[in-house]
Scaffold this motif. Structure first.
Motif, PDB file in Angstrom:
ATOM      1  N   ILE A 109       0.727  -1.146   0.061  1.00 39.47           N
ATOM      2  CA  ILE A 109      -0.196   0.064   0.141  1.00 39.47           C
ATOM      3  C   ILE A 109       0.732   1.278   0.100  1.00 39.47           C
ATOM      4  O   ILE A 109       0.669   2.213  -0.980  1.00 39.47           O
ATOM      5  CB  ILE A 109      -0.706  -0.081   1.393  1.00 39.47           C
ATOM      6  N   LEU A 110       2.010   1.270   0.960  1.00 40.44           N
ATOM      7  CA  LEU A 110       2.712   2.422   1.072  1.00 40.44           C
ATOM      8  C   LEU A 110       3.566   2.755  -0.315  1.00 40.44           C
ATOM      9  O   LEU A 110       3.719   3.893  -0.629  1.00 40.44           O
ATOM     10  CB  LEU A 110       3.573   2.414   2.220  1.00 40.44           C
ATOM     11  N   THR A 111       4.073   1.611  -0.933  1.00 39.59           N
ATOM     12  CA  THR A 111       4.838   1.892  -1.901  1.00 39.59           C
ATOM     13  C   THR A 111       4.295   2.310  -3.208  1.00 39.59           C
ATOM     14  O   THR A 111       4.751   2.641  -4.252  1.00 39.59           O
ATOM     15  CB  THR A 111       5.863   0.516  -2.139  1.00 39.59           C
ATOM     16  N   LYS A 112       2.851   2.173  -3.135  1.00 36.73           N
ATOM     17  CA  LYS A 112       1.983   2.691  -4.152  1.00 36.73           C
ATOM     18  C   LYS A 112       1.830   4.068  -4.266  1.00 36.73           C
ATOM     19  O   LYS A 112       1.313   4.597  -5.135  1.00 36.73           O
ATOM     20  CB  LYS A 112       0.590   1.775  -4.298  1.00 36.73           C
ATOM     21  N   LEU A 113       1.816   4.672  -3.085  1.00 42.80           N
ATOM     22  CA  LEU A 113       1.498   5.837  -2.916  1.00 42.80           C
ATOM     23  C   LEU A 113       2.501   6.725  -3.747  1.00 42.80           C
ATOM     24  O   LEU A 113       3.844   6.565  -3.758  1.00 42.80           O
ATOM     25  CB  LEU A 113       1.875   6.533  -1.328  1.00 42.80           C
ATOM     26  N   PRO A 114       2.020   7.694  -4.584  1.00 44.27           N
ATOM     27  CA  PRO A 114       2.716   8.785  -5.595  1.00 44.27           C
ATOM     28  C   PRO A 114       4.030   9.356  -4.884  1.00 44.27           C
ATOM     29  O   PRO A 114       5.147   9.572  -5.191  1.00 44.27           O
ATOM     30  CB  PRO A 114       1.822   9.625  -5.916  1.00 44.27           C
ATOM     31  N   ARG A 115       3.725   9.573  -3.557  1.00 41.20           N
ATOM     32  CA  ARG A 115       4.819  10.406  -2.795  1.00 41.20           C
ATOM     33  C   ARG A 115       6.075   9.658  -2.321  1.00 41.20           C
ATOM     34  O   ARG A 115       6.987  10.121  -2.003  1.00 41.20           O
ATOM     35  CB  ARG A 115       4.303  11.530  -1.750  1.00 41.20           C
ATOM     36  N   VAL A 116       5.799   8.329  -2.437  1.00 43.64           N
ATOM     37  CA  VAL A 116       7.056   7.255  -2.074  1.00 43.64           C
ATOM     38  C   VAL A 116       7.717   6.957  -3.174  1.00 43.64           C
ATOM     39  O   VAL A 116       7.354   6.276  -4.070  1.00 43.64           O
ATOM     40  CB  VAL A 116       6.288   6.106  -1.408  1.00 43.64           C
ATOM     41  N   GLN A 117       8.865   7.725  -3.428  1.00 45.60           N
ATOM     42  CA  GLN A 117       9.723   7.434  -4.675  1.00 45.60           C
ATOM     43  C   GLN A 117      11.056   6.679  -4.317  1.00 45.60           C
ATOM     44  O   GLN A 117      11.733   5.955  -5.138  1.00 45.60           O
ATOM     45  CB  GLN A 117      10.159   8.827  -5.358  1.00 45.60           C
ATOM     46  N   SER A 118      11.418   6.895  -3.142  1.00 43.07           N
ATOM     47  CA  SER A 118      12.852   5.970  -2.822  1.00 43.07           C
ATOM     48  C   SER A 118      12.673   5.524  -1.419  1.00 43.07           C
ATOM     49  O   SER A 118      12.041   5.978  -0.526  1.00 43.07           O
ATOM     50  CB  SER A 118      13.763   7.373  -2.480  1.00 43.07           C
ATOM     51  N   VAL A 119      13.163   4.234  -1.504  1.00 45.92           N
ATOM     52  CA  VAL A 119      12.739   3.217  -0.380  1.00 45.92           C
ATOM     53  C   VAL A 119      14.206   2.632   0.055  1.00 45.92           C
ATOM     54  O   VAL A 119      15.080   2.283  -0.905  1.00 45.92           O
ATOM     55  CB  VAL A 119      11.848   1.963  -0.680  1.00 45.92           C
ATOM     56  N   LEU A 120      14.293   2.478   1.667  1.00 46.60           N
ATOM     57  CA  LEU A 120      15.553   1.788   2.063  1.00 46.60           C
ATOM     58  C   LEU A 120      14.839   0.729   2.867  1.00 46.60           C
ATOM     59  O   LEU A 120      14.134   0.950   3.583  1.00 46.60           O
ATOM     60  CB  LEU A 120      16.322   2.828   2.985  1.00 46.60           C
ATOM     61  N   GLU A 121      15.527  -0.571   2.792  1.00 48.29           N
ATOM     62  CA  GLU A 121      15.189  -1.600   3.502  1.00 48.29           C
ATOM     63  C   GLU A 121      16.416  -2.362   4.102  1.00 48.29           C
ATOM     64  O   GLU A 121      17.386  -2.390   3.404  1.00 48.29           O
ATOM     65  CB  GLU A 121      14.258  -2.495   2.876  1.00 48.29           C
ATOM     66  N   THR A 122      16.290  -2.921   5.213  1.00 44.10           N
ATOM     67  CA  THR A 122      17.268  -3.684   5.576  1.00 44.10           C
ATOM     68  C   THR A 122      16.615  -5.032   5.925  1.00 44.10           C
ATOM     69  O   THR A 122      15.498  -5.333   6.352  1.00 44.10           O
ATOM     70  CB  THR A 122      17.967  -3.380   7.120  1.00 44.10           C
TER      71      THR A 122
END
Length: 265
Positions: A109-122
């Motif tokens: 859901i969150l990664t489909k939001l238009p304002r979420v363009q860059s993601v970091l995961e561990t």
């Protein structure tokens, strides 16, 4: 084949460093009473909310059939997960080490939001969450940076990102190394992200040290997510330190499992 060779080279390079790092960390944890304690145990069950309630609070609307489709997808992924674990079982110790998929529906859901363009995961593991993130970001030319390192006692290294399609791997920035030191390097490079997801070292000190670095790299109004939040006190202690409102969300089909979320002011 190339990924396999790179993983093996990385494994050999970091083996001694990781080995002594884990020894020192475990020695330190012997004197740290907060590693496994959870003073907020009752608070998690009392203050936790459903994913639907969180989305309503954030005014995030979904299509009517979204949950029905995603629940079916999630069930298929869980079955696939156990089949994959069994596949590796004879060749490695993966089944003894590996945890299950994270809060994939929330991440989707969150990664489909238009304002979420860059993601970091561990924490990548087999790559179920990673695959979901890459699939969504690729549609809007976003970017994902993932941090992980192979288990010391797992002989077969093909498992890392095993379920991710080759076409998505081409757009994937995977950094192999100890999470804290990789995050420190990224922070020095002044990297910024709209969403950070923590799902690696579950110790109290390990969480807090990485939380701090990830928080510094998180943009304002960005989402901070940690998996298995109820394992110890780290998440709520961190939220209180930052004087930030936090949400505790029940993980779908995971008894006693919670994700912690903070939205940076």
């Amino acid at each position: 084949m190339l990924l396999k060779l790179n993983l093996r080279n990385c494994f050999n390079k970091y083996f001694l460093i990781l080995f002594f790092y884990l020894i020192l960390k475990n020695l330190k944890s012997l004197f740290n009473k907060k590693k496994f304690t959870n003073n907020y145990d009752k608070l998690y069950s009392k203050k936790s909310i459903s994913l639907k309630k969180f989305l309503k609070n954030q005014k995030i609307n979904l299509s009517k059939n979204y949950y029905q489709k995603k629940i079916k997808d999630f069930d298929r992924q869980i079955k696939h997960y156990f089949n994959t674990i069994n596949k590796f079982k004879k060749k490695s110790n993966l089944a003894k080490n590996h945890g299950g998929p994270g809060n994939i529906i929330l991440i989707d859901i969150l990664t489909k939001l238009p304002r979420v363009q860059s993601v970091l995961e561990t924490g990548v593991g087999l790559g179920y969450s990673t695959s979901t993130i890459l699939s969504n970001l690729s549609k809007k030319k976003g970017s994902l940076t993932s941090v992980d390192i192979p288990y010391l006692n797992v002989k077969n290294l093909n498992y890392l990102g095993y379920v991710i399609k080759k076409s998505l791997k081409k757009k994937w920035n995977l950094i192999l190394g100890i999470d804290y030191y990789v995050l420190k390097r990224l922070q020095i490079q002044k990297k910024k992200f709209d969403l950070v997801i923590y799902d690696s070292d579950k110790s109290y000190n390990g969480r807090l040290s990485c939380y701090e670095l990830m928080w510094k790299m998180l943009n304002k109004k960005g989402y901070f997510i940690t998996d298995d939040a109820a394992d110890n006190d780290a998440f709520i202690d961190f939220a209180k330190k930052k004087n930030s409102k936090y949400f505790i969300i029940k993980k779908f089909k995971a008894d006693g499992g919670y994700s912690g979320i903070i939205i940076k002011n």
